[in-house]
Design an enzyme around this catalytic site. Sequence first.
Site, PDB file in Angstrom:
ATOM      1  N   LYS A  66     162.836  56.116  95.296  1.00 52.40           N
ATOM      2  CA  LYS A  66     163.675  57.447  95.058  1.00 52.40           C
ATOM      3  C   LYS A  66     163.824  57.581  93.570  1.00 52.40           C
ATOM      4  O   LYS A  66     163.718  58.883  93.250  1.00 52.40           O
ATOM      5  CB  LYS A  66     165.229  57.247  95.492  1.00 52.40           C
ATOM      6  CG  LYS A  66     166.161  58.089  95.486  1.00 52.40           C
ATOM      7  CD  LYS A  66     167.607  57.702  95.801  1.00 52.40           C
ATOM      8  CE  LYS A  66     168.518  58.747  95.352  1.00 52.40           C
ATOM      9  NZ  LYS A  66     169.991  58.542  95.946  1.00 52.40           N
ATOM     10  N   GLU A  73     159.538  46.126  91.229  1.00 50.50           N
ATOM     11  CA  GLU A  73     158.943  45.675  92.563  1.00 50.50           C
ATOM     12  C   GLU A  73     157.959  46.754  93.054  1.00 50.50           C
ATOM     13  O   GLU A  73     156.715  46.334  93.019  1.00 50.50           O
ATOM     14  CB  GLU A  73     159.749  45.414  93.951  1.00 50.50           C
ATOM     15  CG  GLU A  73     160.718  44.095  93.228  1.00 50.50           C
ATOM     16  CD  GLU A  73     162.139  44.410  92.851  1.00 50.50           C
ATOM     17  OE1 GLU A  73     162.310  45.443  92.191  1.00 50.50           O
ATOM     18  OE2 GLU A  73     163.176  43.500  93.043  1.00 50.50           O
ATOM     19  N   GLY A 131     169.718  55.353  99.563  1.00 48.27           N
ATOM     20  CA  GLY A 131     168.445  54.751  99.559  1.00 48.27           C
ATOM     21  C   GLY A 131     168.756  54.007 101.087  1.00 48.27           C
ATOM     22  O   GLY A 131     167.940  54.266 101.812  1.00 48.27           O
ATOM     23  N   ARG A 132     169.896  53.370 101.510  1.00 44.84           N
ATOM     24  CA  ARG A 132     170.202  52.753 102.839  1.00 44.84           C
ATOM     25  C   ARG A 132     170.458  53.590 103.770  1.00 44.84           C
ATOM     26  O   ARG A 132     170.440  53.237 104.924  1.00 44.84           O
ATOM     27  CB  ARG A 132     170.963  51.602 102.744  1.00 44.84           C
ATOM     28  CG  ARG A 132     172.448  52.116 102.252  1.00 44.84           C
ATOM     29  CD  ARG A 132     173.183  50.890 101.768  1.00 44.84           C
ATOM     30  NE  ARG A 132     174.504  51.286 100.951  1.00 44.84           N
ATOM     31  CZ  ARG A 132     174.578  51.479  99.719  1.00 44.84           C
ATOM     32  NH1 ARG A 132     173.595  51.410  99.171  1.00 44.84           N
ATOM     33  NH2 ARG A 132     176.026  51.820  99.197  1.00 44.84           N
ATOM     34  N   GLU A 145     175.685  46.110 101.765  1.00 46.28           N
ATOM     35  CA  GLU A 145     175.539  47.189 100.385  1.00 46.28           C
ATOM     36  C   GLU A 145     176.721  48.147 100.400  1.00 46.28           C
ATOM     37  O   GLU A 145     177.068  48.575  99.428  1.00 46.28           O
ATOM     38  CB  GLU A 145     174.082  47.435 100.416  1.00 46.28           C
ATOM     39  CG  GLU A 145     173.738  47.666  98.893  1.00 46.28           C
ATOM     40  CD  GLU A 145     172.234  47.924  98.900  1.00 46.28           C
ATOM     41  OE1 GLU A 145     171.402  46.981  98.673  1.00 46.28           O
ATOM     42  OE2 GLU A 145     171.970  49.156  99.034  1.00 46.28           O
ATOM     43  N   HIS A 184     169.049  29.701 121.722  1.00 40.98           N
ATOM     44  CA  HIS A 184     168.354  28.321 121.755  1.00 40.98           C
ATOM     45  C   HIS A 184     168.401  27.713 120.062  1.00 40.98           C
ATOM     46  O   HIS A 184     167.964  26.724 119.786  1.00 40.98           O
ATOM     47  CB  HIS A 184     166.810  28.253 121.988  1.00 40.98           C
ATOM     48  CG  HIS A 184     166.852  28.731 123.327  1.00 40.98           C
ATOM     49  ND1 HIS A 184     166.591  27.899 124.414  1.00 40.98           N
ATOM     50  CD2 HIS A 184     166.858  30.056 124.118  1.00 40.98           C
ATOM     51  CE1 HIS A 184     166.773  28.614 125.676  1.00 40.98           C
ATOM     52  NE2 HIS A 184     166.525  29.731 125.337  1.00 40.98           N
ATOM     53  N   LYS A 194     168.592  44.802  88.951  1.00 39.89           N
ATOM     54  CA  LYS A 194     167.338  45.508  88.457  1.00 39.89           C
ATOM     55  C   LYS A 194     167.226  45.503  86.927  1.00 39.89           C
ATOM     56  O   LYS A 194     166.303  45.405  86.380  1.00 39.89           O
ATOM     57  CB  LYS A 194     167.420  47.283  88.895  1.00 39.89           C
ATOM     58  CG  LYS A 194     167.304  47.509  90.137  1.00 39.89           C
ATOM     59  CD  LYS A 194     167.211  48.918  90.523  1.00 39.89           C
ATOM     60  CE  LYS A 194     166.872  49.159  92.062  1.00 39.89           C
ATOM     61  NZ  LYS A 194     166.685  50.442  92.474  1.00 39.89           N
TER      62      LYS A 194
HETATM   63  C1  G6Q Z   1     170.098  51.440  98.724  1.00 41.22           C
HETATM   64  C2  G6Q Z   1     169.806  50.900  97.329  1.00 41.22           C
HETATM   65  C3  G6Q Z   1     168.478  50.100  97.078  1.00 41.22           C
HETATM   66  C4  G6Q Z   1     167.261  50.871  96.737  1.00 41.22           C
HETATM   67  C5  G6Q Z   1     166.101  50.011  96.247  1.00 41.22           C
HETATM   68  C6  G6Q Z   1     165.003  51.004  95.982  1.00 41.22           C
HETATM   69  O1  G6Q Z   1     170.773  52.040  98.924  1.00 41.22           O
HETATM   70  O2  G6Q Z   1     170.057  51.647  96.462  1.00 41.22           O
HETATM   71  O3  G6Q Z   1     168.110  49.115  98.245  1.00 41.22           O
HETATM   72  O4  G6Q Z   1     167.006  51.521  97.862  1.00 41.22           O
HETATM   73  O5  G6Q Z   1     166.556  49.426  94.964  1.00 41.22           O
HETATM   74  O6  G6Q Z   1     165.270  51.927  95.247  1.00 41.22           O
HETATM   75  P1  G6Q Z   1     164.184  53.074  94.844  1.00 41.22           P
HETATM   76  O7  G6Q Z   1     164.071  53.859  96.094  1.00 41.22           O
HETATM   77  O8  G6Q Z   1     164.816  53.893  93.696  1.00 41.22           O
HETATM   78  O9  G6Q Z   1     162.945  52.504  94.463  1.00 41.22           O
END
Ligand code: G6Q
Length: 540
Positions: free
Chosen positions: A204, A210, A266-267, A352, A383, A503
């Site tokens: 986003k 990463e 994001g989520r 989150e 199990h 981050k």
């Molecule tokens: C989700 C969070 C987090 C985010 C990641 C990736 O709600 O904000 O999990 O999606 O840190 O972020 P980017 O999409 O900006 O790389």
Amino acid sequence: MRNELSQWRVLQEHFESMRELHLRDLFKEDKGRAEKFRLEAAGWVLDYSKNRINQKTMELLHQLAKTCGVEQARDAMFAGEHINGTEDRAVFHVALRNTSDEPMYVDGKDVMPEVREVLHKMAEFSRKIRAGQWWGHTGKPIRNVINVGIGGSDLGPAMATKALGAYAQRDLRVRFVSNIDATALAENVRDLNPEETLFVIASKTFTTQETLTNARSARRWLLDSLKDTAAVARHFVALSTAADRVAEFGIDARKNMFRFWDWVGGRYSLCSAIGLGLMVSIGPERFFEMLDGFHAMDEHFRKAPMEKNIPMTMALLGIWYINFFGAETHAVLPYEQYLQRLPAYLQQADMESNGKSINKSGKRVTYSTGPVIWGEPGTNGQHAFYQLIHQGTRLIPADFIGFARSQNPLGDHHDKLMANLMAQTEALAFGKTQEEVLAEGVDSKDVPFRTFEGNRPTNTLVSKELTPFSLGALIAAYEHKIFCQGVIWDIYSFDQWGVQLGKVLAGKVLEEISSESEPELSHDPSSNWLIKWYRENRKT
Ligand code: G6Q
């Protein structure tokens, strides 16, 4: 504070009268209980009769929800209001799956034309890949698609691509690389031909360490083999809100970027461009069926009265256990191998969103908020950790999820799978009394160990079949459950400052562990030692 509300206090008193009651008695007392506590919507049935509640409990919970303004908050979300207060944003993922013709407004603008335009662009792209008509730099069709993203830009499409594996185009490989650990990338590309591989860089913000590190390494892997920077254009696309950063990376933002908007968290982004990998795997038509499922549950959430509302009911039951019984965790137990990543996905969605301790007035809350979410597919978990749910000292409410039909019918596998689901919820609720154990002829000294208290609450969620539609509806139900709980706890569910912290934290340590000269360390003694240990041992 919410726990100062009279409705909360009344619930506390009611709890005192309920805490010792056993599900055995509750079922004995009320023959219509199973029917009374069963709801249906969007192809799902929620049986919540095996919970430690009675009619009064639900009434009091409804009153609490009403006083906390759950319905108004829901309407504000659907109206595109800026309910994400700390970031001053709308929370509008419901627009992404608005498959009706109704407009949906944010800040006076109908967002639906843009939503549809991106979905259309995604569909065209997916169809090309699926038909072998998207050629790599050397003219070979793309056969491998690797989504590079993390958190919200990974878990949704990764979970759903597994969940809908039965609908996948099997000659395409769709994989997900998230971890900055190079093993993730290395293991996922080792058997692939770069000429046939396309990377979908999902971020986003397009700033996430990463994802950008993996994306750069993926580009190197590609160019080491294809030896022409022009190849990037045919082998990289981006999913992002940040066109300028995408262009900086070398991806043509106009042609090869699929955009979304800052009102998509994001989520909550699976239905946005972030779902591209999934769409490539199952095809646009199936993807749109999933959106229909989401939308059907959205409509149910929006229109059904509280007493008949599945997400609201799930939310209120959670409140009952967390805030009155003191439950700290909640297990999600899908009896469906394809849903193996659902617990991990819900871990992020829930923890989150509601892992917060400051209320909307900036005060520390004096009650518990979001639970620890965990789980594994059944019967595997049986199990392993079910022992603790059956006989441990903690109360662990659990959701059992199952389907009437298997995607892979094979002998009596599915009957056995579902028999286990049913037997577990029954055993958890009713247990086995001393008398029953004795009647089995068990030696009296062994009776305490073989006795099962029962009274362990469960929800059972069943649907006919795991389809794109039923998956969409299920995820939407959980999303809205989380939403309602956040409203009742009076917290902001749609920010994630803890993630932002992570981050930036690593930056300083990274400089220190990679510096040529011995750095001056000013952390605590434990961290200083770790950095030194790592510097000494990292070189072979
Ligand atoms: C989700 C969070 C987090 C985010 C990641 C990736 O709600 O904000 O999990 O999606 O840190 O972020 P980017 O999409 O900006 O790389």
